[in-house]
Write a protein that holds these residues in place. Sequence first.
Motif, PDB file in Angstrom:
ATOM      1  N   LYS A  10       0.246  -1.533   0.135  1.00  0.00           N
ATOM      2  CA  LYS A  10       0.084  -0.059   0.112  1.00  0.00           C
ATOM      3  C   LYS A  10       0.801   1.451   0.339  1.00  0.00           C
ATOM      4  O   LYS A  10       2.098   0.935   0.276  1.00  0.00           O
ATOM      5  CB  LYS A  10      -0.916   0.679   1.129  1.00  0.00           C
ATOM      6  CG  LYS A  10       0.073   0.081   2.888  1.00  0.00           C
ATOM      7  CD  LYS A  10      -1.378  -0.012   3.452  1.00  0.00           C
ATOM      8  CE  LYS A  10      -0.874   0.477   5.138  1.00  0.00           C
ATOM      9  NZ  LYS A  10      -1.518   0.711   6.048  1.00  0.00           N
ATOM     10  N   ASP A  15      -4.167   6.023   0.091  1.00  0.00           N
ATOM     11  CA  ASP A  15      -5.209   4.994  -0.100  1.00  0.00           C
ATOM     12  C   ASP A  15      -4.967   4.295  -0.857  1.00  0.00           C
ATOM     13  O   ASP A  15      -5.431   3.098  -1.017  1.00  0.00           O
ATOM     14  CB  ASP A  15      -6.388   5.662  -0.531  1.00  0.00           C
ATOM     15  CG  ASP A  15      -7.126   6.564   0.745  1.00  0.00           C
ATOM     16  OD1 ASP A  15      -6.397   6.333   2.498  1.00  0.00           O
ATOM     17  OD2 ASP A  15      -8.727   7.115   0.875  1.00  0.00           O
ATOM     18  N   GLN A  17      -3.874   0.752  -3.536  1.00  0.00           N
ATOM     19  CA  GLN A  17      -2.983  -0.730  -2.764  1.00  0.00           C
ATOM     20  C   GLN A  17      -2.775  -1.438  -4.209  1.00  0.00           C
ATOM     21  O   GLN A  17      -3.499  -0.673  -5.223  1.00  0.00           O
ATOM     22  CB  GLN A  17      -4.221  -1.373  -2.146  1.00  0.00           C
ATOM     23  CG  GLN A  17      -4.131  -0.506  -0.481  1.00  0.00           C
ATOM     24  CD  GLN A  17      -5.046  -1.296   0.062  1.00  0.00           C
ATOM     25  OE1 GLN A  17      -5.693  -2.707   0.284  1.00  0.00           O
ATOM     26  NE2 GLN A  17      -5.961  -1.359   1.721  1.00  0.00           N
ATOM     27  N   ILE A  40       1.307  -4.405   3.102  1.00  0.00           N
ATOM     28  CA  ILE A  40       0.048  -4.299   3.811  1.00  0.00           C
ATOM     29  C   ILE A  40      -0.399  -4.091   5.006  1.00  0.00           C
ATOM     30  O   ILE A  40      -1.270  -3.408   4.948  1.00  0.00           O
ATOM     31  CB  ILE A  40      -1.501  -4.712   2.515  1.00  0.00           C
ATOM     32  CG1 ILE A  40      -2.452  -4.660   2.943  1.00  0.00           C
ATOM     33  CG2 ILE A  40      -0.720  -6.085   2.678  1.00  0.00           C
ATOM     34  CD1 ILE A  40      -2.638  -3.129   1.618  1.00  0.00           C
TER      35      ILE A  40
END
Length: 102
Positions: A10, A15, A17, A40
């Motif tokens: 990420k 935001d 990923q 992550i």
Amino acid sequence: MDLKPGSRWKSAVCDAQMVVVRPPKAAGELQCGGAPVVPIDDTAPPTGVIAPEFAEGVLIGKRYLDEDSGLEVLGAKAGKGSLAFNGTAMKIKGAKPLPASD
């Protein structure tokens, strides 16, 4: 940074990923928004500023490719930062042309 197939990452600044589809031929650093990506499972929220030259965004479901290293990454969650490998912007991988059916 161990970019194995199936590993999830990420962005540290937005935001976004991503999932590694094909690893690079040589070691390097995957970046999003101009900053190195984090695993992550890192619980820290995104902080910092997106570099203007890496602000095109990540699109969900699109594959991104670095032709020199062979790295291929799938956007799993959209974000405002764009992807780079070792400071070189990654491009959206185009669809394969279908064979002609005459």
